[in-house]
Design an enzyme around this catalytic site. Structure first.
Site, PDB file in Angstrom:
ATOM      1  N   GLY A 296      33.884  36.389  55.499  1.00  0.00           N
ATOM      2  CA  GLY A 296      33.385  36.431  54.118  1.00  0.00           C
ATOM      3  C   GLY A 296      32.740  35.121  53.708  1.00  0.00           C
ATOM      4  O   GLY A 296      33.010  34.632  52.615  1.00  0.00           O
TER       5      GLY A 296
ATOM      6  N   VAL B 295      36.052  43.279  58.074  1.00  0.00           N
ATOM      7  CA  VAL B 295      37.332  42.857  58.671  1.00  0.00           C
ATOM      8  C   VAL B 295      38.394  43.949  58.639  1.00  0.00           C
ATOM      9  O   VAL B 295      39.384  43.879  59.359  1.00  0.00           O
ATOM     10  CB  VAL B 295      37.903  41.577  58.007  1.00  0.00           C
TER      11      VAL B 295
ATOM     12  N   ASN C  85      39.139  34.270  55.054  1.00  0.00           N
ATOM     13  CA  ASN C  85      38.803  34.126  53.629  1.00  0.00           C
ATOM     14  C   ASN C  85      38.425  35.443  52.970  1.00  0.00           C
ATOM     15  O   ASN C  85      38.700  35.647  51.792  1.00  0.00           O
ATOM     16  CB  ASN C  85      37.642  33.127  53.483  1.00  0.00           C
TER      17      ASN C  85
ATOM     18  N   SER D 253      46.557  33.383  47.535  1.00  0.00           N
ATOM     19  CA  SER D 253      46.280  33.386  46.089  1.00  0.00           C
ATOM     20  C   SER D 253      47.584  33.109  45.352  1.00  0.00           C
ATOM     21  O   SER D 253      48.665  33.458  45.851  1.00  0.00           O
ATOM     22  CB  SER D 253      45.750  34.753  45.647  1.00  0.00           C
TER      23      SER D 253
ATOM     24  N   TYR E 263      46.765  43.904  44.880  1.00  0.00           N
ATOM     25  CA  TYR E 263      46.228  42.585  45.240  1.00  0.00           C
ATOM     26  C   TYR E 263      47.378  41.585  45.412  1.00  0.00           C
ATOM     27  O   TYR E 263      47.424  40.831  46.385  1.00  0.00           O
ATOM     28  CB  TYR E 263      45.257  42.114  44.146  1.00  0.00           C
TER      29      TYR E 263
ATOM     30  N   LYS F 258      48.492  39.496  48.880  1.00  0.00           N
ATOM     31  CA  LYS F 258      48.550  38.035  48.985  1.00  0.00           C
ATOM     32  C   LYS F 258      49.979  37.547  49.270  1.00  0.00           C
ATOM     33  O   LYS F 258      50.162  36.519  49.925  1.00  0.00           O
ATOM     34  CB  LYS F 258      47.983  37.395  47.713  1.00  0.00           C
TER      35      LYS F 258
ATOM     36  N   ILE G  64      39.336  30.760  40.278  1.00  0.00           N
ATOM     37  CA  ILE G  64      38.128  30.137  40.827  1.00  0.00           C
ATOM     38  C   ILE G  64      36.898  30.925  40.372  1.00  0.00           C
ATOM     39  O   ILE G  64      36.901  32.168  40.414  1.00  0.00           O
ATOM     40  CB  ILE G  64      38.170  30.137  42.384  1.00  0.00           C
TER      41      ILE G  64
HETATM   42  P1  NDP Z   1      33.922  37.092  46.261  1.00  0.00           P
HETATM   43  O1  NDP Z   1      34.081  38.491  45.781  1.00  0.00           O
HETATM   44  O2  NDP Z   1      33.047  36.173  45.506  1.00  0.00           O
HETATM   45  O3  NDP Z   1      33.448  37.103  47.795  1.00  0.00           O
HETATM   46  C1  NDP Z   1      34.139  37.882  48.726  1.00  0.00           C
HETATM   47  C2  NDP Z   1      33.642  37.575  50.124  1.00  0.00           C
HETATM   48  O4  NDP Z   1      34.432  38.331  51.041  1.00  0.00           O
HETATM   49  C3  NDP Z   1      32.196  37.959  50.332  1.00  0.00           C
HETATM   50  O5  NDP Z   1      31.605  37.040  51.208  1.00  0.00           O
HETATM   51  C4  NDP Z   1      32.306  39.335  50.988  1.00  0.00           C
HETATM   52  O6  NDP Z   1      31.236  39.650  51.839  1.00  0.00           O
HETATM   53  C5  NDP Z   1      33.569  39.152  51.814  1.00  0.00           C
HETATM   54  N1  NDP Z   1      34.222  40.419  52.103  1.00  0.00           N
HETATM   55  C6  NDP Z   1      34.850  41.258  51.243  1.00  0.00           C
HETATM   56  N2  NDP Z   1      35.348  42.301  51.884  1.00  0.00           N
HETATM   57  C7  NDP Z   1      35.036  42.147  53.187  1.00  0.00           C
HETATM   58  C8  NDP Z   1      35.272  42.907  54.345  1.00  0.00           C
HETATM   59  N3  NDP Z   1      35.943  44.067  54.301  1.00  0.00           N
HETATM   60  N4  NDP Z   1      34.819  42.437  55.533  1.00  0.00           N
HETATM   61  C9  NDP Z   1      34.145  41.273  55.594  1.00  0.00           C
HETATM   62  N5  NDP Z   1      33.876  40.505  54.524  1.00  0.00           N
HETATM   63  C10 NDP Z   1      34.306  40.953  53.329  1.00  0.00           C
HETATM   64  O7  NDP Z   1      35.400  36.516  46.338  1.00  0.00           O
HETATM   65  P2  NDP Z   1      35.925  34.999  46.314  1.00  0.00           P
HETATM   66  O8  NDP Z   1      34.969  34.120  47.012  1.00  0.00           O
HETATM   67  O9  NDP Z   1      36.364  34.685  44.948  1.00  0.00           O
HETATM   68  O10 NDP Z   1      37.261  35.179  47.192  1.00  0.00           O
HETATM   69  C11 NDP Z   1      37.400  34.705  48.514  1.00  0.00           C
HETATM   70  C12 NDP Z   1      38.886  34.749  48.866  1.00  0.00           C
HETATM   71  O11 NDP Z   1      39.604  33.929  47.945  1.00  0.00           O
HETATM   72  C13 NDP Z   1      39.503  36.138  48.784  1.00  0.00           C
HETATM   73  O12 NDP Z   1      40.445  36.305  49.812  1.00  0.00           O
HETATM   74  C14 NDP Z   1      40.200  36.114  47.429  1.00  0.00           C
HETATM   75  O13 NDP Z   1      41.266  37.022  47.380  1.00  0.00           O
HETATM   76  C15 NDP Z   1      40.667  34.677  47.385  1.00  0.00           C
HETATM   77  N6  NDP Z   1      40.964  34.189  46.045  1.00  0.00           N
HETATM   78  C16 NDP Z   1      40.011  34.157  45.070  1.00  0.00           C
HETATM   79  C17 NDP Z   1      40.324  33.676  43.817  1.00  0.00           C
HETATM   80  C18 NDP Z   1      39.344  33.604  42.696  1.00  0.00           C
HETATM   81  O14 NDP Z   1      39.761  33.285  41.558  1.00  0.00           O
HETATM   82  N7  NDP Z   1      38.066  33.871  42.908  1.00  0.00           N
HETATM   83  C19 NDP Z   1      41.687  33.183  43.508  1.00  0.00           C
HETATM   84  C20 NDP Z   1      42.601  33.264  44.602  1.00  0.00           C
HETATM   85  C21 NDP Z   1      42.237  33.732  45.816  1.00  0.00           C
HETATM   86  P3  NDP Z   1      29.926  40.505  51.327  1.00  0.00           P
HETATM   87  O15 NDP Z   1      29.102  39.532  50.545  1.00  0.00           O
HETATM   88  O16 NDP Z   1      29.272  40.932  52.586  1.00  0.00           O
HETATM   89  O17 NDP Z   1      30.460  41.606  50.495  1.00  0.00           O
END
Ligand code: NDP
Length: 254
Positions: A11, A64, A90, A145, A158, A162, A191
């Site tokens: 991701g 994934v 991630n 998280s 969710y 986590k 975030i």
């Molecule tokens: P976003 O929704 O902004 O981005 C998610 C990313 O994960 C994208 O790059 C997406 O790819 C990828 N993704 C989602 N599902 C899949 C999959 N099945 N296979 C491959 N790639 C996938 O989320 P964040 O950047 O905010 O979150 C990143 C991580 O941080 C996550 O694990 C989230 O749970 C965790 N997190 C986030 C918080 C927040 O406040 N934002 C707080 C705590 C934890 P694509 O662009 O191709 O869809």
């Protein structure tokens, strides 16, 4: 000459993952990242990152949650880089609908658990098997998280996923310690990313009201820096640990 270190970030195309990719490139890593989007959509970004950093950058379209995608992902990265030194789990999703615990559907449970826990677990297992079989290794960082411990009854699936990541980190830390492989959880708070775009005002209010000790949103860079620090080996005599990147949100106060 020592070969460049290589890392796979799931991701990595946007949000927190994109910041992790950039910080690792800045620290001299060759970086492969995956996502669900087709490679054609990421081609310009990959080229720009490679040009700016002078490092090898690869994007693989892979979900994934899907076993055949995970297998192809790892094989592609190993073929491209010749070795893999680190994995950053991630990729993750929030529930499509924030439903009360009593209305949570099995479909949403499966979607979130498959992406946030099953996928990272079996990808870590595949990478660990590669390392155990004699490939160079390595370190694993799982993006957890605060939802591992802070209960939100409108996104229980969710929180469960986590909480699972928290135990997964400890399990792999124990199992891989004899191989000299460190495993960490980086645990972000609130975030600013696409994931939280729909609840921006709610968290603006909560942060203004004192939710976090540091009165601001976390930025993807805050998480990217923490991951790069761990993979640089700055906490080499620690494993199985949680690094909170939450502005002090989890500290209970009276
Ligand atoms: P976003 O929704 O902004 O981005 C998610 C990313 O994960 C994208 O790059 C997406 O790819 C990828 N993704 C989602 N599902 C899949 C999959 N099945 N296979 C491959 N790639 C996938 O989320 P964040 O950047 O905010 O979150 C990143 C991580 O941080 C996550 O694990 C989230 O749970 C965790 N997190 C986030 C918080 C927040 O406040 N934002 C707080 C705590 C934890 P694509 O662009 O191709 O869809």
């Amino acid at each position: 000459m020592e070969r460049p270190k290589t890392v796979l970030v799931t991701g990595g195309g946007r949000g927190i993952g994109a910041a992790i990719v950039e910080h690792l490139l800045d620290r001299g890593w060759d970086v492969a990242f995956c996502g669900r989007k087709p490679g054609s959509e990421l081609a310009a970004r990959v080229e720009a990152l490679a040009r700016r950093s002078g490092r090898r950058v690869r994007y693989v379209e892979a979900d994934v949650a899907v076993r055949s995608d995970r297998e192809r992902l790892l094989a592609t990265v190993l073929a491209a880089f010749g070795a893999l030194d680190a994995l950053v789990n991630n990729a993750g999703v929030a529930p499509e609908v924030r439903a009360d615990l009593l209305d949570l559907t099995e479909a949403s449970y499966d979607r979130v658990m498959d992406t946030n826990l099953k996928g990272p677990f079996f990808l870590a297992q595949a990478v660990a098997r590669h390392w155990a079989a004699g490939g160079a290794g390595g370190a694993i960082v799982n993006i957890g998280s605060i939802s591992a411990t802070v209960a939100s009854v409108n996104r229980g699936e969710y929180c469960l996923s986590k909480a699972g990541i928290a135990m997964m980190t400890r399990l792999f830390a124990v199992r891989l310690a004899p191989l000299g492989i460190n495993v960490y959880e980086v645990r972000p708070g609130v975030i600013a990313s696409d994931m939280t775009a729909g609840v921006r005002e709610k968290y603006d209010r909560l942060i203004a009201g004192g939710l976090t000790l540091q009165p601001r949103w976390g930025e993807p860079e805050d998480v990217g820096r923490a991951v790069a620090m761990l993979l640089a080996g700055d906490l080499a005599y620690s494993t199985g640990q949680v690094i909170q990147v939450d502005g002090g949100l989890e500290i209970q106060r009276l």
